[in-house]
Design an enzyme around this catalytic site. Sequence first.
Site, mmCIF file in Angstrom:
data_model
loop_
_atom_site.group_PDB
_atom_site.id
_atom_site.type_symbol
_atom_site.label_atom_id
_atom_site.label_comp_id
_atom_site.label_asym_id
_atom_site.label_seq_id
_atom_site.Cartn_x
_atom_site.Cartn_y
_atom_site.Cartn_z
ATOM 1 N N ARG A 184 0.928 33.579 -17.042
ATOM 2 C CA ARG A 184 0.583 34.683 -16.136
ATOM 3 C C ARG A 184 1.671 35.761 -16.234
ATOM 4 O O ARG A 184 2.871 35.472 -16.058
ATOM 5 C CB ARG A 184 0.494 34.152 -14.706
ATOM 6 C CG ARG A 184 0.195 35.183 -13.659
ATOM 7 C CD ARG A 184 -1.253 35.562 -13.657
ATOM 8 N NE ARG A 184 -1.569 36.450 -12.555
ATOM 9 C CZ ARG A 184 -2.649 37.209 -12.526
ATOM 10 N NH1 ARG A 184 -3.514 37.186 -13.528
ATOM 11 N NH2 ARG A 184 -2.891 37.987 -11.484
ATOM 12 N N GLN A 186 13.030 34.486 -11.295
ATOM 13 C CA GLN A 186 13.874 33.396 -10.786
ATOM 14 C C GLN A 186 13.272 32.721 -9.545
ATOM 15 O O GLN A 186 13.361 31.503 -9.379
ATOM 16 C CB GLN A 186 15.267 33.939 -10.464
ATOM 17 C CG GLN A 186 16.276 32.815 -10.297
ATOM 18 C CD GLN A 186 17.652 33.341 -9.957
ATOM 19 O OE1 GLN A 186 17.826 34.089 -8.986
ATOM 20 N NE2 GLN A 186 18.626 32.987 -10.760
ATOM 21 N N GLU A 238 0.829 -1.210 0.000
ATOM 22 C CA GLU A 238 0.000 0.000 0.000
ATOM 23 C C GLU A 238 0.867 1.266 0.000
ATOM 24 O O GLU A 238 0.573 2.230 -0.707
ATOM 25 C CB GLU A 238 -0.948 0.006 1.206
ATOM 26 C CG GLU A 238 -1.878 1.216 1.178
ATOM 27 C CD GLU A 238 -2.976 1.156 2.230
ATOM 28 O OE1 GLU A 238 -4.037 0.602 1.931
ATOM 29 O OE2 GLU A 238 -2.771 1.682 3.334
#
Length: 382
Positions: free
Chosen positions: A271, A282, A245
């Site tokens: 954007r 940066q 799992e």
Amino acid sequence: MNFTISVEQKAIQLSIIEFCKTELNNNVWERDKLNLFPRDLWHKCAGQKLTGLAIGTEYGGAGLDPISTILAMEAFGYGCEDGGLSFSVAAHLFATVIPIWKYASEEQKSKLLPSLCSGKKHGANAITEDENGSDVFNMNTTAIKHNDGYILNGTKTYITNGSEADTILVYALTDKEKGFFGGITPFIIDTKTNGFSVEKIFNKMGLKTCIMSQLKFDNVFVPKENILNHVGSGATIFSYSMDWERIGIAALHVGVMQKLIEQVITFAQNRQSQGESLSKKQVIAHRISDMKVRLEASRLLTYKAAAGIEIDKSNTLNASIAKVFVSESLIKTATETMHIFGAKGYLIEYDIERTVRDSLASTIYSGTSEIQRNIISKYLEL
Ligand SMILES: Cc1cc2nc3c(=O)[nH]c(=O)nc-3n(C[C@H](O)[C@H](O)[C@H](O)COP(=O)(O)OP(=O)(O)OC[C@H]3O[C@@H](n4cnc5c(N)ncnc54)[C@H](O)[C@@H]3O)c2cc1C
């Protein structure tokens, strides 16, 4: 060492991604808002054999080897926008179906696996109790020998798929003295059995389309034929299922992180701020680069752990390392993505907020981050 994904493995991944896109991703926000488990989509997932990926074809599974299973889960995590649905499938497969496949008698396998693989039956695994979550083997649920079987009494909590399940793998104390060392036994219980009831359905922060319940076992008679493997095999079987799992859900998370990075790159490139795209700043580019580093490290740890399944005797260590790193990376990546999206990241319509909510439980279920670090410390003999 060879990191190449085969043509067959790639084809499986692409077909899962296409399936998710066309069948699973409509109106996710709506069912998330209403806490609705999409039973019809569960059956569609089963139709793609996602509920039986690693199980032999003779029992109706897909017959994939462990690495192919993990690659398929990665594609499922990438493609499926319903984190509750993919979590439900993963819990069913890794903590119920796989331990039955590995440890059941031939008779039990023929009886149970075809319907668990085909999705006709839904599986859950129940070990956690309210009084002892992380201290998982210190349980109060008891199974007392009675005639040709056992009588179970106790309450299990936070059970994924619990109220949906037909078949539950329940861990109960059969010998208090032995405890972890042979005193815990796994029982396969049909939820139609007298004395079984769903006590509570929890309302949670995320993974809302996957139902989590509290289950009561009140003098439930279980015939001895329903013991998985043998009396006292609980600790071994539970640990085995958790190895699977932890790695399987880590693979889902790798897929989710891949998707988030693609979304955040597109957003940052489009954007604009101060005459240039966000991606040219940066500070943003470095944040996204760090996400990429976390993603690739997560992927390698997950693949390494997958490669050790059934082979490496210390694979519990590999599984815990992958679990702790990938779940913490997922949360960091999801919250950073939300931040870079600004207010849009906080709105329901952009889906990022749901991914953040869905991600937060990943350091709690299948053993918390602290428990994974405890396991790692043990291997380091600290
Ligand atoms: C979404 C979700 C799905 C789940 N699905 C299932 C399921 O299908 N079946 C099932 O049986 N259970 C399930 N669980 C339960 C889960 O396994 C437990 O929540 C988990 O083991 C932690 O137990 P707890 O919540 O009682 O926390 P506690 O054990 O009370 O822990 C509280 C805090 O203390 C820390 N802590 C506890 N003990 C130690 C220790 N020894 N060393 C260091 N730190 C420690 C923990 O890390 C945690 O931060 C699920 C939980 C969630 C959130």
